[in-house]
Design an enzyme around this catalytic site. Structure first.
Site, PDB file in Angstrom:
ATOM      1  N   ASP A   1       0.632  -1.185   0.169  1.00  0.00           N
ATOM      2  CA  ASP A   1      -0.271   0.036  -0.081  1.00  0.00           C
ATOM      3  C   ASP A   1       0.710   1.141  -0.199  1.00  0.00           C
ATOM      4  O   ASP A   1       1.845   1.400   0.394  1.00  0.00           O
ATOM      5  CB  ASP A   1      -0.666  -0.084   1.097  1.00  0.00           C
ATOM      6  CG  ASP A   1      -2.057   1.051   1.748  1.00  0.00           C
ATOM      7  OD1 ASP A   1      -2.297   1.557  -0.217  1.00  0.00           O
ATOM      8  OD2 ASP A   1      -1.507   1.255   2.694  1.00  0.00           O
ATOM      9  N   LEU A   2       0.272   2.399  -0.705  1.00  0.00           N
ATOM     10  CA  LEU A   2       0.696   3.520  -0.332  1.00  0.00           C
ATOM     11  C   LEU A   2       1.074   4.605   1.172  1.00  0.00           C
ATOM     12  O   LEU A   2       1.707   4.444   1.769  1.00  0.00           O
ATOM     13  CB  LEU A   2       0.974   3.894  -1.591  1.00  0.00           C
ATOM     14  CG  LEU A   2       1.789   6.180  -1.759  1.00  0.00           C
ATOM     15  CD1 LEU A   2       2.916   5.517  -2.049  1.00  0.00           C
ATOM     16  CD2 LEU A   2       1.045   6.803  -2.655  1.00  0.00           C
ATOM     17  N   ASP A   3      -0.553   5.021   0.937  1.00  0.00           N
ATOM     18  CA  ASP A   3      -0.379   6.251   1.839  1.00  0.00           C
ATOM     19  C   ASP A   3      -0.178   6.104   3.545  1.00  0.00           C
ATOM     20  O   ASP A   3      -1.032   4.550   3.129  1.00  0.00           O
ATOM     21  CB  ASP A   3      -1.957   6.941   1.872  1.00  0.00           C
ATOM     22  CG  ASP A   3      -2.322   7.581  -0.001  1.00  0.00           C
ATOM     23  OD1 ASP A   3      -1.405   8.441  -0.137  1.00  0.00           O
ATOM     24  OD2 ASP A   3      -3.355   7.497  -0.540  1.00  0.00           O
TER      25      ASP A   3
ATOM     26  N   THR B   1       1.145  10.044   3.746  1.00  0.00           N
ATOM     27  CA  THR B   1       0.397  11.014   3.235  1.00  0.00           C
ATOM     28  C   THR B   1      -0.896  10.277   3.263  1.00  0.00           C
ATOM     29  O   THR B   1      -2.289  11.784   3.718  1.00  0.00           O
ATOM     30  CB  THR B   1       0.589  10.521   1.801  1.00  0.00           C
ATOM     31  OG1 THR B   1       0.377   9.358   1.578  1.00  0.00           O
ATOM     32  CG2 THR B   1       0.763  11.618   1.045  1.00  0.00           C
TER      33      THR B   1
ATOM     34  N   LYS C   1      -9.791   5.192   5.373  1.00  0.00           N
ATOM     35  CA  LYS C   1      -7.856   4.734   5.132  1.00  0.00           C
ATOM     36  C   LYS C   1      -8.158   3.235   3.968  1.00  0.00           C
ATOM     37  O   LYS C   1      -9.177   2.525   4.480  1.00  0.00           O
ATOM     38  CB  LYS C   1      -7.167   3.947   6.268  1.00  0.00           C
ATOM     39  CG  LYS C   1      -7.392   5.074   7.111  1.00  0.00           C
ATOM     40  CD  LYS C   1      -5.539   5.058   8.371  1.00  0.00           C
ATOM     41  CE  LYS C   1      -5.118   6.058   8.858  1.00  0.00           C
ATOM     42  NZ  LYS C   1      -4.236   5.993  10.015  1.00  0.00           N
TER      43      LYS C   1
ATOM     44  N   SER D   1      -2.574   0.333  -3.779  1.00  0.00           N
ATOM     45  CA  SER D   1      -2.822   1.653  -4.195  1.00  0.00           C
ATOM     46  C   SER D   1      -3.920   2.071  -4.065  1.00  0.00           C
ATOM     47  O   SER D   1      -4.021   2.288  -5.648  1.00  0.00           O
ATOM     48  CB  SER D   1      -2.120   2.850  -3.568  1.00  0.00           C
ATOM     49  OG  SER D   1      -2.527   4.372  -3.959  1.00  0.00           O
ATOM     50  N   ALA D   2      -4.955   2.716  -3.382  1.00  0.00           N
ATOM     51  CA  ALA D   2      -6.804   2.836  -4.136  1.00  0.00           C
ATOM     52  C   ALA D   2      -6.252   4.600  -4.598  1.00  0.00           C
ATOM     53  O   ALA D   2      -7.580   5.213  -5.212  1.00  0.00           O
ATOM     54  CB  ALA D   2      -7.707   3.324  -2.971  1.00  0.00           C
TER      55      ALA D   2
ATOM     56  N   LYS E   1     -11.046  -1.700  -1.843  1.00  0.00           N
ATOM     57  CA  LYS E   1     -10.975  -2.358  -0.560  1.00  0.00           C
ATOM     58  C   LYS E   1     -11.733  -2.031   0.815  1.00  0.00           C
ATOM     59  O   LYS E   1     -12.205  -1.629   0.368  1.00  0.00           O
ATOM     60  CB  LYS E   1      -8.933  -1.846   0.010  1.00  0.00           C
ATOM     61  CG  LYS E   1      -8.033  -2.427  -0.681  1.00  0.00           C
ATOM     62  CD  LYS E   1      -7.231  -1.377  -0.075  1.00  0.00           C
ATOM     63  CE  LYS E   1      -6.146  -1.102  -1.330  1.00  0.00           C
ATOM     64  NZ  LYS E   1      -4.159  -0.388  -0.581  1.00  0.00           N
TER      65      LYS E   1
ATOM     66  N   GLU F   1       0.358  -2.998   4.939  1.00  0.00           N
ATOM     67  CA  GLU F   1      -0.776  -2.220   4.663  1.00  0.00           C
ATOM     68  C   GLU F   1      -0.659  -1.572   6.004  1.00  0.00           C
ATOM     69  O   GLU F   1      -0.815  -2.249   7.165  1.00  0.00           O
ATOM     70  CB  GLU F   1      -1.894  -2.775   4.999  1.00  0.00           C
ATOM     71  CG  GLU F   1      -2.382  -3.303   2.749  1.00  0.00           C
ATOM     72  CD  GLU F   1      -3.702  -1.069   2.916  1.00  0.00           C
ATOM     73  OE1 GLU F   1      -3.508  -0.412   3.764  1.00  0.00           O
ATOM     74  OE2 GLU F   1      -4.121  -1.494   1.410  1.00  0.00           O
ATOM     75  N   ASP F   2      -1.792  -0.320   6.049  1.00  0.00           N
ATOM     76  CA  ASP F   2      -1.367   0.406   7.193  1.00  0.00           C
ATOM     77  C   ASP F   2      -3.382   0.313   7.384  1.00  0.00           C
ATOM     78  O   ASP F   2      -3.879   1.310   8.679  1.00  0.00           O
ATOM     79  CB  ASP F   2      -1.327   1.848   6.973  1.00  0.00           C
ATOM     80  CG  ASP F   2      -2.044   2.998   6.479  1.00  0.00           C
ATOM     81  OD1 ASP F   2      -2.662   2.549   4.812  1.00  0.00           O
ATOM     82  OD2 ASP F   2      -2.144   3.940   7.257  1.00  0.00           O
TER      83      ASP F   2
HETATM   84  C1  BG6 Z   1      -6.084   5.368   0.056  1.00  0.00           C
HETATM   85  C2  BG6 Z   1      -6.361   6.533   0.737  1.00  0.00           C
HETATM   86  O1  BG6 Z   1      -4.917   5.517  -0.505  1.00  0.00           O
HETATM   87  O2  BG6 Z   1      -6.326   6.249  -1.182  1.00  0.00           O
HETATM   88  C3  BG6 Z   1      -7.747   6.610   0.881  1.00  0.00           C
HETATM   89  O3  BG6 Z   1      -5.779   5.819   2.490  1.00  0.00           O
HETATM   90  C4  BG6 Z   1      -7.274   8.047  -0.155  1.00  0.00           C
HETATM   91  O4  BG6 Z   1      -7.732   7.898   2.035  1.00  0.00           O
HETATM   92  C5  BG6 Z   1      -7.554   6.590  -0.867  1.00  0.00           C
HETATM   93  O5  BG6 Z   1      -8.788   8.289  -0.144  1.00  0.00           O
HETATM   94  C6  BG6 Z   1      -7.964   7.443  -2.387  1.00  0.00           C
HETATM   95  O6  BG6 Z   1      -6.719   8.667  -3.050  1.00  0.00           O
HETATM   96  P1  BG6 Z   1      -6.985   9.491  -4.077  1.00  0.00           P
HETATM   97  O7  BG6 Z   1      -5.659  10.405  -3.909  1.00  0.00           O
HETATM   98  O8  BG6 Z   1      -7.363   9.035  -5.424  1.00  0.00           O
HETATM   99  O9  BG6 Z   1      -8.062  10.823  -3.627  1.00  0.00           O
HETATM  100 MG    MG Z   2      -2.578   2.933   4.072  1.00  0.00          MG
END
Ligand code: BG6
Ligand code: MG
Length: 224
Positions: free
Chosen positions: A10-12, A18, A46, A117-118, A148, A172-173
């Protein structure tokens, strides 16, 4: 015994901080809409896509039907503009401790690396952090049928790499992220509060990324 073939990150909140910026931007939007919320509610956002996050915030305030599709689109875009403005100074100095060391070890061990990552901002963030070249595959969230906790994003990454999900380790977090990894039949490493990560189903938990140690993770995987 299955040998580990890939790590899917996962990224954020895993690679960089972030997750905190997403929280700040959503919180500000929530306040504008007179829907204040706390960190505990934020945990449920998240790993959740931009539009679905907005829907959850509106539902919290009982305002789901107060906005048209176009207005929701504009709100989501406003949140994203605010979020992106918080990223302007992002540099390799913002990589969480231990992450690049782990990526280097994985590369040296010929273990494949992908991103699940989403976030639609993920490629730009990896670029700003100088980490793009470590990732063999980045799942495009626009291609997904379900976010997810559905396992699709992790399964897509495994398929693109051509590896068996059971030979994958997901990191993942988010609770939704851990659930997605487990539903994909992978080994789940959680970064965060142990009780929360364990309740979501994590196989191994570290409180912070500096504790992500390749040898320890592999040893836990082997015990499973
Ligand atoms: C996920 C985050 O990685 O990405 C969420 O945990 C976030 O908080 C989602 O809403 C979507 O991100 P973005 O950058 O496409 O708005
Ligand atoms: Mg995350």
């Amino acid at each position: 015994m299955t040998k580990v073939a890939a790590f899917i990150f996962d990224l954020d909140g895993v690679i960089t901080d972030t997750a905190e910026y997403h929280y700040l931007a959503w919180k500000r939007l929530g306040e504008q809409l007179a829907i204040p919320f706390d960190k505990e509610f934020n945990e449920t956002l998240k790993g959740i896509s931009r539009m679905e996050s907005l829907e959850r915030i509106l539902a919290l305030g009982g305002k789901t039907d107060e906005y048209s599709t176009e207005q929701k689109q504009a709100l989501a875009e406003a949140k994203n503009a605010d979020y992106v403005s918080l990223l302007v100074d992002m540099s390799p100095a913002d990589i969480y401790p231990g992450i690049e060391r782990l990526l280097q070890t994985l590369q040296a061990q010929h273990i494949r690396i992908a991103l699940a990552s989403a976030s639609k901002n993920a490629p730009m963030i990896l670029q700003a952090l100088g980490l793009t070249d470590y990732f063999e595959y980045i799942v495009n969230p626009d291609d997904l049928q379900a976010g997810k906790p559905n396992p699709e994003i992790f399964l897509r990454a495994a398929k693109a790499l051509g590896v068996d999900p059971q030979a994958c380790i997901g990191v993942e977090d988010a609770e939704a992220g851990i659930e997605a990894i487990k539903a994909a039949n992978m080994f789940a490493v959680g970064v965060g509060t142990p009780a929360v990560m364990q309740a979501a189903g994590a196989d191994y938990v570290v409180a912070q990324t500096s504790e992500l140690d390749f040898t320890k993770i592999i040893a836990k995987f082997a015990l499973k």
